[in-house]
Design a protein around this motif. Structure first.
Motif, PDB file in Angstrom:
ATOM      1  N   VAL A 142       0.825  -1.212   0.000  1.00 25.86           N
ATOM      2  CA  VAL A 142       0.000   0.000   0.000  1.00 25.86           C
ATOM      3  C   VAL A 142       0.858   1.261   0.000  1.00 25.86           C
ATOM      4  O   VAL A 142       1.700   1.455   0.886  1.00 25.86           O
ATOM      5  N   THR A 143       0.619   2.110  -1.002  1.00 29.34           N
ATOM      6  CA  THR A 143       1.257   3.418  -1.067  1.00 29.34           C
ATOM      7  C   THR A 143       0.349   4.440  -0.404  1.00 29.34           C
ATOM      8  O   THR A 143      -0.841   4.521  -0.715  1.00 29.34           O
ATOM      9  N   VAL A 176      -4.526   5.096   8.921  1.00 29.52           N
ATOM     10  CA  VAL A 176      -4.577   3.856   8.139  1.00 29.52           C
ATOM     11  C   VAL A 176      -3.660   2.783   8.739  1.00 29.52           C
ATOM     12  O   VAL A 176      -3.968   1.586   8.649  1.00 29.52           O
ATOM     13  N   PHE A 177      -2.560   3.178   9.356  1.00 33.43           N
ATOM     14  CA  PHE A 177      -1.730   2.193  10.049  1.00 33.43           C
ATOM     15  C   PHE A 177      -2.536   1.502  11.153  1.00 33.43           C
ATOM     16  O   PHE A 177      -2.495   0.276  11.309  1.00 33.43           O
ATOM     17  N   GLU A 178      -3.262   2.296  11.937  1.00 30.64           N
ATOM     18  CA  GLU A 178      -4.038   1.734  13.036  1.00 30.64           C
ATOM     19  C   GLU A 178      -5.181   0.869  12.531  1.00 30.64           C
ATOM     20  O   GLU A 178      -5.461  -0.207  13.071  1.00 30.64           O
ATOM     21  N   ARG A 179      -5.820   1.318  11.459  1.00 27.99           N
ATOM     22  CA  ARG A 179      -6.973   0.583  10.942  1.00 27.99           C
ATOM     23  C   ARG A 179      -6.570  -0.746  10.301  1.00 27.99           C
ATOM     24  O   ARG A 179      -7.261  -1.751  10.467  1.00 27.99           O
ATOM     25  N   TYR A 180      -5.481  -0.739   9.555  1.00 25.55           N
ATOM     26  CA  TYR A 180      -5.140  -1.905   8.737  1.00 25.55           C
ATOM     27  C   TYR A 180      -3.881  -2.631   9.217  1.00 25.55           C
ATOM     28  O   TYR A 180      -3.276  -3.396   8.468  1.00 25.55           O
ATOM     29  N   ARG A 185       1.018  -5.660   5.382  1.00 25.81           N
ATOM     30  CA  ARG A 185       2.380  -5.818   5.891  1.00 25.81           C
ATOM     31  C   ARG A 185       3.356  -4.866   5.219  1.00 25.81           C
ATOM     32  O   ARG A 185       4.330  -4.429   5.832  1.00 25.81           O
ATOM     33  N   TYR A 186       3.132  -4.539   3.947  1.00 28.43           N
ATOM     34  CA  TYR A 186       4.081  -3.734   3.166  1.00 28.43           C
ATOM     35  C   TYR A 186       3.486  -2.368   2.849  1.00 28.43           C
ATOM     36  O   TYR A 186       2.370  -2.265   2.316  1.00 28.43           O
ATOM     37  N   PRO A 243       5.814  -6.005  14.340  1.00 29.01           N
ATOM     38  CA  PRO A 243       7.263  -5.998  14.075  1.00 29.01           C
ATOM     39  C   PRO A 243       7.654  -6.470  12.680  1.00 29.01           C
ATOM     40  O   PRO A 243       8.711  -6.077  12.170  1.00 29.01           O
ATOM     41  N   ASP A 244       6.823  -7.311  12.054  1.00 29.68           N
ATOM     42  CA  ASP A 244       7.201  -7.823  10.735  1.00 29.68           C
ATOM     43  C   ASP A 244       6.740  -6.924   9.589  1.00 29.68           C
ATOM     44  O   ASP A 244       6.972  -7.235   8.421  1.00 29.68           O
TER      45      ASP A 244
END
Length: 497
Positions: A142-143, A176-180, A185-186, A243-244
Motif C-alpha cells: 500500500v502506497t 490507516v496504520f491503526e486501521r489496517y 504488511r508492506y 514488528p514484521d
C-alpha cells in the motif's frame, strides 16, 4: 540447491496500480476531490510521444470553485475498480498473484485533509478490498500518497510547498496504520518523489503560478517537506504496526549512460545518477548527500530547513527500496545538460535501444544494472513495484488481444531480474504496471494500455467496462506458476519486430 531457472520461493509476484487511475467513484462514499481529479485528457497533446498533461493552474482551480471548469477528466471515473474490485481481484488471483500494489486515496479517508475524524465509509471500502485480497492469498502493498492529495491542501497551502501539509499527512498515515495493521504488511510512503522535478503539481500538489520562487527550488522545497512526512510516517509505523511490517521508499529509477567515454560525459552521467539517487540517499541513509547540497549552492537554490529536521530524517529511515523502472537515459556534457539533471525523461536517445510508441527506450539490461547498483550502494532489499509496456492494443472480433510485444517486454525484464538475483541482489518481488488497463498517469489516456487484462473503455469513458484476458494473461500466469522457469520456453517476438 536452488534451481537457477527459478525465483526464490518467497518472491512476491503481482501487479501495481494507483487509486486515482483505477478507482473512479470520485464523488461517492464521502470522497473529497484530489489533485488528480483535475488532470485532463487532451487529444492534441495526450496522443503524441513524449507529451504529458500533468499541469493544473491557479486559474483552473478558480474556475472549478466557480463551477466553470471544463474538460475531460478520466481519472474521475478510472476503470470503476470501486464497484468492480471483487471481479478484478478474482482475475489477479487467477493469474496467481501473491501481491498487489495499490494506494489509498487520501481524500477518501480525509476529504479535505483537515477533518478531525476520518471518513468511515472510505475506511470501510479499503477494509473490503484488503479482505478480498487476503482471501485469495494476495498480500497488499500500500502506497500512502500516489500522485494525489486533497485539493483543499493545494488551495489553502499550495501543497507540499508548505510545512503545513505535514500534520494532515501524518494524521492520515497514523489512521490507516491503526486501521489496517493486521491486514497490510508492506507500505510505501510516497510514490516516485522524484516526479516533483518533472511535475511539481502531480508529485506535490503545487501550483506554480501561485508562487514566485524558481521552479527547481519549489520542487526541492516540496521534496524536503515530503522527506519529513515520510520520516514521521515511518516513526509512526514503527510505533503502531507489527514488528514484521515493512515500510519503504519508492523512486522512478533511471539508469544513466554517458554518450561517450569522454571524462566530461562520464562526469555528467555521474551527476545525473546522483540526482536520481538523492531521494533514496536521504530516505535510506537518513541525511542529505554532499552532492545535492553542492548542487543547491551552485544553482542558488534556497531550500529552507528548520532546526530539528536533520534528526527527523535520521530517525525515519526506511526498510526497503521500491522502484519503478521503465527506461534508461543517455547523456553528455553539452549546453543545457544541467537542465536535464533529475528529470524522469531524458533529452537524448540511445541509438542502441528500441523505443515504445511513446518514445521510451526499452532497456532490460539497464534494470539488472540498476538492481545491482542499488544493492551495492544501500544493502537493503529492492522491490520492483512498477515495470511495464504502454501500447495500443487491438481487441479482435473474437474478444482476443494478441499482445506478443508486451510478453516480450516483460519476459526480457524478468530474465534480467533473475540474473540480478543470481548476482546476489535481494529482490523482494515484481509487481508489473498495471496488471489491468487503467488511466495513464502522464497523458490521462485509456488507449495507452499496460494490462494483461483489457478493459472495454475508451479515452472518454465510453464502453461496457468488460474485462477481457489478453494473450499476456495466460503467459504471466504460467511464469508465476513455474516460479520463472517458463521464461526459458520459446523466446517471444522482440518489441518492434
Amino acid at each position: 540447491m536452488t534451481d537457477a531457472r527459478t525465483f526464490p520461493e518467497d518472491f512476491l509476484w503481482g501487479g501495481a496500480t494507483a487509486a486515482n487511475q483505477i478507482e473512479g467513484a470520485y464523488d461517492e462514499g464521502g470522497k473529497g476531490l484530489s489533485t488528480s481529479d483535475f488532470a485532463r485528457y487532451k487529444p492534441e497533446v495526450s496522443d503524441g510521444a513524449d507529451n504529458f498533461t500533468f499541469e493544473v493552474t491557479g486559474a483552473d482551480l478558480d474556475a472549478a470553485d466557480a463551477g466553470r471548469l471544463e474538460g475531460v477528466f478520466p481519472k474521475r471515473w478510472g476503470i470503476d475498480f470501486y464497484h468492480r474490485y471483487k471481479e478484478d481481484i478474482a482475475l489477479f488471483a487467477e493469474m496467481g498473484f501473491t501481491t498487489f500494489r495499490m494506494s489509498i486515496s487520501w481524500p477518501r479517508i480525509y476529504p479535505t485533509g483537515l477533518e478531525t475524524e476520518p471518513n468511515e465509509e472510505g475506511l470501510a471500502f479499503y477494509d473490503k478490498v484488503f479482505d478480498e485480497l487476503l482471501a485469495h492469498g494476495i498480500q497488499p502493498v500500500v502506497t500512502l500518497s500516489h500522485y494525489e492529495m486533497p485539493i483543499e491542501l493545494t488551495r489553502r497551502y499550495n501543497g507540499w510547498l508548505s510545512r503545513e501539509c505535514l500534520e494532515p499527512y501524518v494524521k492520515f498515515a497514523r489512521t490507516v496504520f491503526e486501521r489496517y495493521r493486521d491486514k497490510v504488511r508492506y507500505w510505501i510512503t510516497f510514490n516516485e518523489m522524484n516526479m516533483n522535478l518533472t511535475s511539481v503539481y502531480t508529485g506535490a500538489g503545487v501550483v506554480m503560478d501561485r508562487t514566485d520562487r524558481p521552479e527547481r527550488e519549489v520542487a526541492y522545497q516540496a521534496t524536503h517537506h515530503q522527506f519529513l512526512g515520510s520520516a514521521l510516517a515511518v516513526r509512526a509505523g514503527k510505533e503502531i504496526l507489527p514488528p514484521d511490517a515493512r515500510i519503504g521508499t519508492m523512486i522512478n529509477r533511471i539508469e544513466v549512460y554517458p554518450a561517450t567515454p569522454r571524462p566530461e560525459d562520464v562526469l555528467q552521467a555521474l551527476r545525473e545518477d546522483q540526482a536520481n539517487l538523492f531521494y533514496t540517499d536521504v530516505q535510506v541513509r537518513g541525511s542529505y548527500p554532499g552532492s545535492m547540497l553542492r548542487y543547491f549552492a551552485d544553482h542558488g537554490l534556497n531550500v529552507e530547513m528548520a532546526e530539528g529536521d536533520d534528526e527527523i530524517l535520521a530517525e525515519g529511515t526506511v526498510d526497503y527500496i521500491g522502484i519503478s523502472y521503465y527506461m534508461s537515459h543517455m547523456t553528455a556534457d553539452r549546453p543545457g545538460a544541467q537542465e536535464d539533471v533529475g528529470l524522469l525523461v531524458g533529452a537524448m536517445k540511445n541509438p542502441h535501444l528500441e523505443q515504445t510508441p511513446w518514445g521510451w527506450p526499452v532497456d532490460p539490461v539497464g534494470l539488472r544494472i540498476s538492481l545491482n547498483r542499488l544493492w551495492d550502494r544501500y544493502q537493503v532489499p529492492v522491490f520492483i513495484v512498477e515495470n511495464g509496456l504502454g501500447a495500443i492494443d487491438t481487441l479482435e472480433d473474437d474478444d482476443t488481444v494478441h499482445d506478443d510485444y508486451r510478453i516480450a517486454y516483460v519476459h526480457d525484464h524478468l530474465v534480467q531480474v533473475r540474473e540480478a538475483i543470481a548476482d546476489g541482489v535481494a529482490v523482494m518481488g515484481y509487481a508489473s504496471w498495471g496488471p489491468i488497463d487503467l488511466i495513464s498517469c502522464g497523458t490521462s489516456q485509456m488507449s495507452k494500455r499496460y494490462g494483461y487484462i483489457y478493459v472495454d473503455q475508451d479515452n472518454y469513458g465510453r464502453g461496457s467496462g468488460r474485462r477481457i484476458r489478453k494473450d499476456s494473461f495466460s503467459w504471466y500466469r504460467d511464469v508465476i506458476a513455474s516460479r520463472g522457469a517458463a521464461l526459458d520456453g520459446p523466446e517471444p517476438t522482440p518489441l518492434g519486430r
